[in-house]
Design an enzyme around this catalytic site. Structure first.
Site, short mmCIF file in Angstrom:
data_model
loop_
_atom_site.label_atom_id
_atom_site.label_comp_id
_atom_site.label_asym_id
_atom_site.label_seq_id
_atom_site.Cartn_x
_atom_site.Cartn_y
_atom_site.Cartn_z
N SER A 198 0.83 -1.18 -0.08
CA SER A 198 -0.03 -0.09 -0.03
C SER A 198 0.82 1.34 0.06
O SER A 198 1.52 1.64 -0.82
CB SER A 198 -0.96 -0.06 1.28
OG SER A 198 -1.84 1.09 1.06
N ASP A 246 -2.32 6.32 -3.67
CA ASP A 246 -1.36 5.81 -2.92
C ASP A 246 -0.81 4.70 -3.83
O ASP A 246 -1.29 4.44 -4.91
CB ASP A 246 -1.60 5.28 -1.30
CG ASP A 246 -2.51 4.20 -1.36
OD1 ASP A 246 -3.52 4.23 -2.43
OD2 ASP A 246 -2.48 3.48 -0.35
N ASP A 271 -1.16 1.60 -4.15
CA ASP A 271 -2.08 0.67 -4.52
C ASP A 271 -3.50 1.18 -4.98
O ASP A 271 -4.30 0.38 -5.21
CB ASP A 271 -2.29 -0.62 -3.59
CG ASP A 271 -3.05 -0.47 -2.34
OD1 ASP A 271 -2.94 0.78 -1.79
OD2 ASP A 271 -3.40 -1.27 -1.70
N ASP A 280 -5.92 2.49 -3.29
CA ASP A 280 -7.27 2.41 -2.54
C ASP A 280 -7.44 3.51 -1.78
O ASP A 280 -8.31 3.81 -0.95
CB ASP A 280 -7.12 1.28 -1.66
CG ASP A 280 -6.10 1.06 -0.72
OD1 ASP A 280 -5.33 2.07 -0.56
OD2 ASP A 280 -6.06 0.03 0.26
#
Length: 455
Positions: free
Chosen positions: A111, A250, A252, A254
């Site tokens: 992430s 960010d 990833d 999400d």
């Protein structure tokens, strides 16, 4: 039974250190595969010999290649087919797993963390985070010896070539067909992450004039001075391009943060409020879920709109649990995780940004106007490194200073101490109406934590 490996968002750590090693990740794939295969075999309509199948995606970290191969080997040995999509946003894996009727989706990502960290996240066949009982079942299977099904039953691997286009169309489908972004100049910061080849196309295909930054990943630069965790880069780009809006994701994709034409930053609390306020024009909103970190001003603003608000533990899985328990649709975190369950099964930075853009077009205003009277209270967050197993909850020095700081706030603020679920850190947060008092109180409490840890 407590989790040994799974944290608040899958398994995460530094690459090369347990558990983010090739051998463990192969065992994790094998254990997950065995659990899924057993569950599939127990379903009445599944024919003998049919193999379950999973989807594997990743962000742009260099370690993703190694971990992808390890996972693939583990699933194959357990007799599970694997579909590969390469770099894709985490919420895209949730969507594609559901759309392709697969048994699970796996994302190789840490992430918002630096490139030298990585992790494994899981989604169910419904595109939601795995339930606790399934995670515990996988952990139990990890203790069993690694084995291999007969050659005829080994899982096969194939690549899905049209995954990008499928997900782009899904994102566009979450807003009204009439939404037209022509005349809007947008800067999209992809954090050198998984959305670098997705997000700019979504907004461009809806008509916006799009410029992108953070869209040249090299395996080592994910989240580095760009993206939702470093929004200064987006602010500079918006001002330099004379853009109307900036959108920061960010690594990833999400999470989302946004910047207006004047360079003002809007976090997850503000964007969530903007979405809820827009939904209220269409009908009642049953309630909203935030977290312990949600700004007190959000709670007060929702109360003024007569919208119930509850706080969950930090982490989008806990926000999701609270939404399900209450039968509500909207929730999120100030870090930029926003859940709109009328649009997606999980938090999605691109989809959340689209909901805000739709609200802007509907109201014919700007972000500041969309927020109405919402003014966030000053909030200071300090991360303090913790040694493993340090009992900070029982430390007398920390407890004493905690009481002192709460007394100084005199009922006009909040103090929160919580251990990170993904890093060896204690998060020290103080919130109140006076920024000077808030900053001083946070520094005092953080200093006490450092002193306690060092002694």
């Amino acid at each position: 039974m407590t989790r040994k490996y799974f944290g608040t968002d899958g398994v995460r750590g530094r690459v090369g250190d347990n558990p983010i090693t090739p051998d463990f990740v192969m065992r994790l794939g094998h254990a997950t595969g065995r659990v899924l295969a057993a569950r599939e075999a127990a379903r009445s309509h599944v024919k003998a010999g049919e193999r379950p199948a999973v989807l594997i995606g990743k962000d742009t970290r260099i370690s993703g290649y190694m971990l992808e191969a390890a996972l693939e080997a583990g699933f194959s040995a357990a007799g599970v087919d694997v579909c590969l999509v390469g770099p894709m946003p985490t919420p895209a894996i949730a969507y594609l797993t559901r759309a392709l009727r697969l048994q699970a989706g796996i994302v190789i990502s840490a992430s918002h963390n630096p490139y030298y960290d990585n992790g494994i996240k899981f989604f169910s066949a419904r595109g939601t985070k795995l339930p606790d009982e399934l995670e515990l079942e996988i952990e139990a299977a990890l203790d069993e010896p690694l084995s291999c099904v007969p050659s005829a039953g080994l899982g096969r691997a194939r690549r899905i070539d049209d995954a990008d286009g499928r997900y782009i169309e899904f994102c566009k489908s979450t807003v009204p067909f009439e939404l037209d972004l022509r005349g809007l100049k947008i800067v999209v910061d992809c954090a050198h992450g998984a959305a670098y080849h997705i997000a700019p196309h979504v907004f461009h295909e809806l008509g916006a004039d799009v410029s992108s930054i953070g869209s040249e990943p090299n395996g080592l630069n994910i989240n580095q001075d760009v993206g939702a965790t470093a929004p200064a880069a987006l602010r500079e780009a918006v001002l330099a391009h004379g853009a109307d809006l900036g959108i920061a994701l960010d690594g990833d994709a999400d999470r989302v943060m946004m910047v207006d034409s004047e360079g003002n930053l809007y976090d997850g609390d503000q964007l969530l409020f903007a979405i809820v306020r827009s939904r209220l024009r269409q009908g009642p909103v049953a309630g909203v879920v935030g977290t312990l970190m949600s700004n007190l001003a959000l709670e007060h603003a929702l109360a003024a709109l007569k919208v119930p608000f509850v706080r969950a533990a930090v982490g989008d899985r806990y926000v999701m649990e609270a939404l399900r328990q209450n039968g509500w649709l909207y929730g999120g975190e100030n870090s930029g995780h926003i859940l709109c369950l009328d649009r997606h099964t999980t938090g999605d930075g691109i989809v959340s940004a689209l909901q805000v853009l739709s609200a802007l077009r509907e109201s014919e205003g700007d972000l500041r106007q969309l927020l109405g009277d919402l003014m966030l209270y000053p909030q200071k967050l300090i991360n303090v490194a913790l040694s493993k197993g340090f009992p900070w909850q029982k430390n007398p020095l920390i407890a004493a200073v905690h009481r002192q700081v709460e007394s100084e706030l005199n009922g006009c603020g909040r103090v929160l101490l919580r251990a990170s679920g993904t890093e060896p850190l204690l998060r020290v947060m103080v919130e109140g109406q006076d920024p000077v008092v808030v900053s001083r109180a946070a520094e005092t409490l953080a200093g006490a934590v450092r002193e306690a840890v060092s002694s």
